[in-house]
Scaffold this motif. Sequence first.
Motif, PDB file in Angstrom:
ATOM      1  N   GLY A   1       0.796  -1.225   0.000  1.00 58.25           N
ATOM      2  CA  GLY A   1       0.000   0.000   0.000  1.00 58.25           C
ATOM      3  C   GLY A   1       0.823   1.266   0.000  1.00 58.25           C
ATOM      4  O   GLY A   1       0.282   2.368  -0.098  1.00 58.25           O
ATOM      5  N   ARG A   2       2.164   1.109   0.158  1.00 63.00           N
ATOM      6  CA  ARG A   2       3.095   2.247   0.184  1.00 63.00           C
ATOM      7  C   ARG A   2       2.662   3.276   1.221  1.00 63.00           C
ATOM      8  O   ARG A   2       2.589   4.482   0.948  1.00 63.00           O
ATOM      9  N   THR A   3       2.359   2.781   2.419  1.00 64.44           N
ATOM     10  CA  THR A   3       1.965   3.662   3.516  1.00 64.44           C
ATOM     11  C   THR A   3       2.798   3.370   4.749  1.00 64.44           C
ATOM     12  O   THR A   3       3.285   2.249   4.935  1.00 64.44           O
ATOM     13  N   VAL A   4       2.934   4.390   5.588  1.00 64.30           N
ATOM     14  CA  VAL A   4       3.685   4.270   6.834  1.00 64.30           C
ATOM     15  C   VAL A   4       2.839   4.849   7.957  1.00 64.30           C
ATOM     16  O   VAL A   4       2.299   5.956   7.834  1.00 64.30           O
ATOM     17  N   PHE A   5       2.724   4.093   9.053  1.00 61.05           N
ATOM     18  CA  PHE A   5       2.004   4.563  10.230  1.00 61.05           C
ATOM     19  C   PHE A   5       2.938   4.540  11.428  1.00 61.05           C
ATOM     20  O   PHE A   5       3.747   3.625  11.598  1.00 61.05           O
ATOM     21  N   LEU A   6       2.821   5.563  12.268  1.00 62.30           N
ATOM     22  CA  LEU A   6       3.464   5.569  13.579  1.00 62.30           C
ATOM     23  C   LEU A   6       2.333   5.616  14.597  1.00 62.30           C
ATOM     24  O   LEU A   6       1.689   6.645  14.764  1.00 62.30           O
ATOM     25  N   GLY A   7       2.061   4.463  15.225  1.00 60.88           N
ATOM     26  CA  GLY A   7       0.875   4.371  16.061  1.00 60.88           C
ATOM     27  C   GLY A   7      -0.346   4.537  15.179  1.00 60.88           C
ATOM     28  O   GLY A   7      -0.526   3.839  14.188  1.00 60.88           O
ATOM     29  N   LYS A   8      -1.192   5.507  15.492  1.00 60.21           N
ATOM     30  CA  LYS A   8      -2.396   5.761  14.697  1.00 60.21           C
ATOM     31  C   LYS A   8      -2.175   6.813  13.624  1.00 60.21           C
ATOM     32  O   LYS A   8      -3.065   7.076  12.812  1.00 60.21           O
ATOM     33  N   GLU A   9      -0.989   7.430  13.627  1.00 62.93           N
ATOM     34  CA  GLU A   9      -0.718   8.514  12.680  1.00 62.93           C
ATOM     35  C   GLU A   9      -0.165   7.992  11.362  1.00 62.93           C
ATOM     36  O   GLU A   9       0.818   7.260  11.332  1.00 62.93           O
ATOM     37  N   ARG A  10      -0.803   8.389  10.289  1.00 62.97           N
ATOM     38  CA  ARG A  10      -0.286   8.057   8.965  1.00 62.97           C
ATOM     39  C   ARG A  10       0.654   9.167   8.527  1.00 62.97           C
ATOM     40  O   ARG A  10       0.301  10.354   8.556  1.00 62.97           O
ATOM     41  N   LEU A  11       1.858   8.771   8.097  1.00 65.59           N
ATOM     42  CA  LEU A  11       2.858   9.748   7.682  1.00 65.59           C
ATOM     43  C   LEU A  11       2.901   9.827   6.159  1.00 65.59           C
ATOM     44  O   LEU A  11       2.789   8.815   5.462  1.00 65.59           O
ATOM     45  N   ASP A  12       3.070  11.032   5.649  1.00 68.37           N
ATOM     46  CA  ASP A  12       3.116  11.242   4.206  1.00 68.37           C
ATOM     47  C   ASP A  12       4.563  11.345   3.733  1.00 68.37           C
ATOM     48  O   ASP A  12       5.327  12.191   4.221  1.00 68.37           O
ATOM     49  N   PHE A  13       4.911  10.484   2.793  1.00 66.59           N
ATOM     50  CA  PHE A  13       6.250  10.513   2.216  1.00 66.59           C
ATOM     51  C   PHE A  13       6.130  10.581   0.697  1.00 66.59           C
ATOM     52  O   PHE A  13       5.184  10.049   0.112  1.00 66.59           O
TER      53      PHE A  13
END
Length: 266
Positions: free
Chosen positions: A182-194
Amino acid sequence: MAQMTLMDMKYSNRKKKTKLQIVENLSFSCYNQPDCIGKGTVLMKYKILIIDDEEMILSMMKKCLQEKFSVYTADSARKALELLTMAFDIILLDINMPEMDGLELCRLIRKHISCPVIFLTARVAEEDVIKGLSVGADDYITKPFSMDELQARISAHLRREERKGIAANIRFDEELMIDYNGRTVFLGKERLDFSNKEFEIIGFLSQNAGMVFDRETIYEKLWGYDSEGDSIVVKEHIRKIRNKLSVYTDKNYIETVWGVGYKWAK
């Protein structure tokens, strides 16, 4: 002979039995369990993850299930997160565990894991059952239980489960979750945009965790040998990645090995 349950095993010390005696007594009919799903050669493709802080229970459940399934075990939430880079077909999860309990672990992984989760619980109050199902469990089985009942429930879920699409390809690193498909990154509940290249750097380094790569190698792998540019852009992208991560965590996931290059912290 009456079949001994897992709870009998867990509290057998009250009867002053040795661990050896417990295992001998629990041999019961592990290898004579009814084939609920199909032929063993077919079932071996199914992978089960059992998460429980009781080593003896893990050992016995693995012994009873490994004839038909590929069984993996974890005695803590931390170890379970490390194993979840694999695509499991079903997860058996104990609720009562130290540090992070089963409810919290299920809540953390549920958005990223599509396979059925069955809670193993000694809690029988209705509110506990509701809480377990609300965090994403598909079913629960109350201790003590027999292996016949457990296998029947596993079989039922696997029969209903439609194996769709590409298996999950993810990595858990403490609170960080990387979904490569999915090319996504989460830190806890936060989705980070890269950006695309930032994610590619994260993907390349994290999938080779612990290995050191110099800027030139990273540039050639991700930009290509014939690309016109300079490997200095790698340094700038890594700086941006670190800045975005630092908003939510103090952990430095991408470490600098001075005079050599970069590596993903193991």
